[in-house]
Write a protein that holds these residues in place. Structure first.
Motif, PDB file in Angstrom:
ATOM      1  N   ARG A 216       0.822  -1.215   0.000  1.00  0.00           N
ATOM      2  CA  ARG A 216       0.000   0.000   0.000  1.00  0.00           C
ATOM      3  C   ARG A 216       0.851   1.259   0.000  1.00  0.00           C
ATOM      4  NH1 ARG A 216      -5.225  -1.887   3.669  1.00  0.00           N
ATOM      5  NH2 ARG A 216      -6.014  -3.287   2.039  1.00  0.00           N
ATOM      6  N   ARG A 217       1.968   1.232   0.712  1.00  0.00           N
ATOM      7  CA  ARG A 217       2.850   2.404   0.694  1.00  0.00           C
ATOM      8  C   ARG A 217       3.497   2.563  -0.680  1.00  0.00           C
ATOM      9  NH1 ARG A 217       3.851   0.988   6.357  1.00  0.00           N
ATOM     10  NH2 ARG A 217       5.620  -0.301   5.800  1.00  0.00           N
ATOM     11  N   ARG A 218       3.913   1.452  -1.285  1.00  0.00           N
ATOM     12  CA  ARG A 218       4.488   1.535  -2.638  1.00  0.00           C
ATOM     13  C   ARG A 218       3.460   2.056  -3.635  1.00  0.00           C
ATOM     14  NH1 ARG A 218       6.322  -3.512  -1.486  1.00  0.00           N
ATOM     15  NH2 ARG A 218       4.960  -4.442  -3.053  1.00  0.00           N
ATOM     16  N   HIS A 219       2.221   1.528  -3.558  1.00  0.00           N
ATOM     17  CA  HIS A 219       1.164   2.000  -4.462  1.00  0.00           C
ATOM     18  C   HIS A 219       0.867   3.480  -4.229  1.00  0.00           C
ATOM     19  CE1 HIS A 219       0.236  -1.748  -6.382  1.00  0.00           C
ATOM     20  NE2 HIS A 219      -0.051  -2.345  -5.245  1.00  0.00           N
ATOM     21  N   ALA A 220       0.888   3.901  -2.971  1.00  0.00           N
ATOM     22  CA  ALA A 220       0.622   5.310  -2.659  1.00  0.00           C
ATOM     23  C   ALA A 220       1.683   6.207  -3.287  1.00  0.00           C
ATOM     24  CB  ALA A 220       0.574   5.523  -1.145  1.00  0.00           C
ATOM     25  N   ILE A 221       2.956   5.856  -3.125  1.00  0.00           N
ATOM     26  CA  ILE A 221       4.033   6.666  -3.691  1.00  0.00           C
ATOM     27  C   ILE A 221       3.942   6.676  -5.215  1.00  0.00           C
ATOM     28  CG2 ILE A 221       6.538   6.826  -3.994  1.00  0.00           C
ATOM     29  CD1 ILE A 221       6.755   5.689  -1.087  1.00  0.00           C
ATOM     30  N   GLN A 222       3.699   5.516  -5.792  1.00  0.00           N
ATOM     31  CA  GLN A 222       3.603   5.433  -7.251  1.00  0.00           C
ATOM     32  C   GLN A 222       2.436   6.271  -7.773  1.00  0.00           C
ATOM     33  OE1 GLN A 222       3.257   1.453  -8.783  1.00  0.00           O
ATOM     34  NE2 GLN A 222       2.562   2.149 -10.769  1.00  0.00           N
ATOM     35  N   HIS A 223       1.283   6.171  -7.133  1.00  0.00           N
ATOM     36  CA  HIS A 223       0.111   6.914  -7.608  1.00  0.00           C
ATOM     37  C   HIS A 223       0.299   8.431  -7.405  1.00  0.00           C
ATOM     38  CE1 HIS A 223      -3.900   7.167  -9.154  1.00  0.00           C
ATOM     39  NE2 HIS A 223      -4.343   7.814  -8.089  1.00  0.00           N
ATOM     40  N   LEU A 224       0.918   8.813  -6.311  1.00  0.00           N
ATOM     41  CA  LEU A 224       1.204  10.236  -6.098  1.00  0.00           C
ATOM     42  C   LEU A 224       2.206  10.748  -7.130  1.00  0.00           C
ATOM     43  CD1 LEU A 224       1.367  10.350  -2.225  1.00  0.00           C
ATOM     44  CD2 LEU A 224      -0.139  11.724  -3.669  1.00  0.00           C
ATOM     45  N   ARG A 225       3.152   9.916  -7.485  1.00  0.00           N
ATOM     46  CA  ARG A 225       4.136  10.302  -8.497  1.00  0.00           C
ATOM     47  C   ARG A 225       3.449  10.524  -9.843  1.00  0.00           C
ATOM     48  NH1 ARG A 225       8.603   6.052  -9.404  1.00  0.00           N
ATOM     49  NH2 ARG A 225       6.830   4.938 -10.209  1.00  0.00           N
ATOM     50  N   ASP A 226       2.467   9.689 -10.156  1.00  0.00           N
ATOM     51  CA  ASP A 226       1.747   9.802 -11.428  1.00  0.00           C
ATOM     52  C   ASP A 226       0.694  10.908 -11.411  1.00  0.00           C
ATOM     53  OD1 ASP A 226       3.256   7.684 -12.336  1.00  0.00           O
ATOM     54  OD2 ASP A 226       1.704   6.183 -11.976  1.00  0.00           O
ATOM     55  N   ALA A 227       0.289  11.330 -10.219  1.00  0.00           N
ATOM     56  CA  ALA A 227      -0.751  12.358 -10.099  1.00  0.00           C
ATOM     57  C   ALA A 227      -0.218  13.710 -10.554  1.00  0.00           C
ATOM     58  CB  ALA A 227      -1.240  12.452  -8.654  1.00  0.00           C
ATOM     59  N   ASP A 228      -1.138  14.567 -10.905  1.00  0.00           N
ATOM     60  CA  ASP A 228      -0.747  15.898 -11.363  1.00  0.00           C
ATOM     61  C   ASP A 228      -1.098  16.923 -10.292  1.00  0.00           C
ATOM     62  OD1 ASP A 228       0.454  17.491 -13.238  1.00  0.00           O
ATOM     63  OD2 ASP A 228      -1.370  17.807 -14.411  1.00  0.00           O
ATOM     64  N   GLY A 229      -0.471  16.797  -9.143  1.00  0.00           N
ATOM     65  CA  GLY A 229      -0.732  17.704  -8.040  1.00  0.00           C
ATOM     66  C   GLY A 229      -1.226  16.963  -6.814  1.00  0.00           C
ATOM     67  N   PRO A 230      -1.739  17.704  -5.843  1.00  0.00           N
ATOM     68  CA  PRO A 230      -2.237  17.082  -4.611  1.00  0.00           C
ATOM     69  C   PRO A 230      -3.348  16.077  -4.902  1.00  0.00           C
ATOM     70  CG  PRO A 230      -2.082  19.458  -4.365  1.00  0.00           C
ATOM     71  CD  PRO A 230      -1.854  19.153  -5.816  1.00  0.00           C
ATOM     72  N   LEU A 231      -3.488  15.109  -4.005  1.00  0.00           N
ATOM     73  CA  LEU A 231      -4.455  14.035  -4.181  1.00  0.00           C
ATOM     74  C   LEU A 231      -5.212  13.841  -2.872  1.00  0.00           C
ATOM     75  CD1 LEU A 231      -5.123  11.890  -6.407  1.00  0.00           C
ATOM     76  CD2 LEU A 231      -3.527  10.387  -5.249  1.00  0.00           C
ATOM     77  N   SER A 232      -6.486  13.543  -2.978  1.00  0.00           N
ATOM     78  CA  SER A 232      -7.266  13.290  -1.764  1.00  0.00           C
ATOM     79  C   SER A 232      -7.028  11.854  -1.303  1.00  0.00           C
ATOM     80  CB  SER A 232      -8.759  13.516  -2.023  1.00  0.00           C
ATOM     81  OG  SER A 232      -9.288  12.465  -2.808  1.00  0.00           O
ATOM     82  N   VAL A 233      -7.179  11.649  -0.006  1.00  0.00           N
ATOM     83  CA  VAL A 233      -7.021  10.306   0.547  1.00  0.00           C
ATOM     84  C   VAL A 233      -8.101   9.387  -0.021  1.00  0.00           C
ATOM     85  CG1 VAL A 233      -6.948   8.934   2.659  1.00  0.00           C
ATOM     86  CG2 VAL A 233      -5.950  11.217   2.638  1.00  0.00           C
ATOM     87  N   ASP A 234      -9.308   9.916  -0.237  1.00  0.00           N
ATOM     88  CA  ASP A 234     -10.383   9.111  -0.840  1.00  0.00           C
ATOM     89  C   ASP A 234      -9.984   8.597  -2.217  1.00  0.00           C
ATOM     90  OD1 ASP A 234     -12.195   9.292   1.263  1.00  0.00           O
ATOM     91  OD2 ASP A 234     -13.088  11.149   0.496  1.00  0.00           O
ATOM     92  N   ALA A 235      -9.424   9.469  -3.045  1.00  0.00           N
ATOM     93  CA  ALA A 235      -9.021   9.071  -4.398  1.00  0.00           C
ATOM     94  C   ALA A 235      -7.904   8.039  -4.344  1.00  0.00           C
ATOM     95  CB  ALA A 235      -8.578  10.289  -5.198  1.00  0.00           C
ATOM     96  N   LEU A 236      -6.965   8.221  -3.430  1.00  0.00           N
ATOM     97  CA  LEU A 236      -5.874   7.262  -3.287  1.00  0.00           C
ATOM     98  C   LEU A 236      -6.405   5.908  -2.809  1.00  0.00           C
ATOM     99  CD1 LEU A 236      -2.854   6.610  -3.374  1.00  0.00           C
ATOM    100  CD2 LEU A 236      -2.692   7.486  -1.025  1.00  0.00           C
ATOM    101  N   ALA A 237      -7.300   5.932  -1.831  1.00  0.00           N
ATOM    102  CA  ALA A 237      -7.881   4.680  -1.329  1.00  0.00           C
ATOM    103  C   ALA A 237      -8.654   3.964  -2.432  1.00  0.00           C
ATOM    104  CB  ALA A 237      -8.787   4.963  -0.132  1.00  0.00           C
ATOM    105  N   GLU A 238      -9.398   4.716  -3.218  1.00  0.00           N
ATOM    106  CA  GLU A 238     -10.143   4.145  -4.348  1.00  0.00           C
ATOM    107  C   GLU A 238      -9.188   3.469  -5.329  1.00  0.00           C
ATOM    108  OE1 GLU A 238     -13.629   3.717  -6.939  1.00  0.00           O
ATOM    109  OE2 GLU A 238     -13.603   4.586  -4.938  1.00  0.00           O
ATOM    110  N   HIS A 239      -8.109   4.147  -5.657  1.00  0.00           N
ATOM    111  CA  HIS A 239      -7.132   3.604  -6.600  1.00  0.00           C
ATOM    112  C   HIS A 239      -6.493   2.323  -6.061  1.00  0.00           C
ATOM    113  CE1 HIS A 239      -3.875   3.312  -9.475  1.00  0.00           C
ATOM    114  NE2 HIS A 239      -3.045   3.219  -8.446  1.00  0.00           N
ATOM    115  N   ILE A 240      -6.040   2.356  -4.821  1.00  0.00           N
ATOM    116  CA  ILE A 240      -5.367   1.187  -4.247  1.00  0.00           C
ATOM    117  C   ILE A 240      -6.342   0.020  -4.115  1.00  0.00           C
ATOM    118  CG2 ILE A 240      -4.227   0.285  -2.167  1.00  0.00           C
ATOM    119  CD1 ILE A 240      -2.859   3.038  -1.916  1.00  0.00           C
ATOM    120  N   ALA A 241      -7.574   0.284  -3.719  1.00  0.00           N
ATOM    121  CA  ALA A 241      -8.578  -0.782  -3.621  1.00  0.00           C
ATOM    122  C   ALA A 241      -8.851  -1.394  -4.998  1.00  0.00           C
ATOM    123  CB  ALA A 241      -9.860  -0.251  -3.001  1.00  0.00           C
TER     124      ALA A 241
END
Length: 178
Positions: free
Chosen positions: A27-52
Motif C-alpha cells: 500500500r505504501r508503494r502503491h501510494a508513492i507510485q500513484h502520487l508520483r503519477d498524479a498531477d498535483g495534490p491528491l485526496s485520501v479518498d481518491a488514493l484509497a479508491e485507486h489502491i482498492a
C-alpha cells in the motif's frame, strides 16, 4: 505532477532500514507510485479508491475493501510517510502530495506493471535476438541470409538506438525531480 518543496527539519538522508520499511508494504508503494503519477495534490479518498481497485481488480472496488484501505492509509501508512517527510499529509483536509524526500525512495522503485517486462529484460531479449539473427546469417539460413550481415548489423544497431531513445523519453514522465 508537482512536488511540495519543504524546509526539512530532518537532517541527512533516510536510513536504508527506513527505505526498506517503506517499500516492503504494497500500500505504501502503491501510494508513492500513484502520487508520483498524479498531477498535483491528491485526496485520501481518491488514493484509497485507486489502491482498492489495484488490490481487487474491480472498478469500482467493493465498499468494504475501499473502507479498509482508507482506514489503513489514514491510521498507519500516510502518517508513517508523513513522519519520514516522504509525503505531506494534511489529516484535517485529507489531502496529500509528494515531498522532495520521495526522491530517496523512488530510486529503489522500478515500476513494472504485472503485464509488462523490465527494461533490463527487454534489452536482454533484443541482444539474444541479435545474436540469433547474426548466427542465422552466418549459417546461411534461408530468409535471413538474403539480406546479408551488414544489413542485419545496421538493423540491430538502429533497433538498440530507437529502443534507448524511447526508454529515455518514457522514463522522463516518471522522474520526480527535473
Amino acid at each position: 505532477m508537482t512536488v511540495k518543496d519543504s524546509n526539512s527539519d530532518r537532517k541527512g538522508e533516510l536510513e536504508p532500514g527506513e527505505i526498506h520499511n517503506v517499500l516492503r508494504n504494497d500500500r505504501r508503494r502503491h501510494a508513492i507510485q500513484h502520487l508520483r503519477d498524479a498531477d498535483g495534490p491528491l485526496s485520501v479518498d481518491a488514493l484509497a479508491e485507486h489502491i482498492a481497485t489495484v488490490e481487487t481488480g474491480e472498478s469500482p472496488p467493493p465498499r468494504d475493501v475501499r473502507k479498509s484501505v482508507y482506514v489503513s492509509l489514514h491510521q498507519t501508512h500516510l502518517p508513517k510517510l508523513d513522519d519520514l517527510e516522504i509525503v505531506d499529509y494534511d489529516q484535517r483536509e485529507q489531502v496529500l502530495e509528494l515531498r522532495e524526500r520521495a526522491e530517496e525512495v523512488e530510486v529503489y522503485m522500478e515500476v513494472v506493471s504485472e503485464d509488462d517486462i523490465s527494461w533490463a529484460t527487454y534489452y536482454l531479449g533484443v541482444s539474444v535476438l541479435g545474436v540469433v539473427t547474426l548466427l542465422a546469417v552466418q549459417f546461411d539460413l534461408v530468409f535471413v541470409s538474403q539480406f546479408g550481415i551488414e544489413f542485419w548489423s545496421w538493423y540491430l544497431v538502429a533497433l538498440f538506438g530507437l529502443s534507448a531513445t524511447y526508454h529515455t523519453y518514457s522514463e522522463r514522465k516518471y522522474e520526480l525531480f527535473e
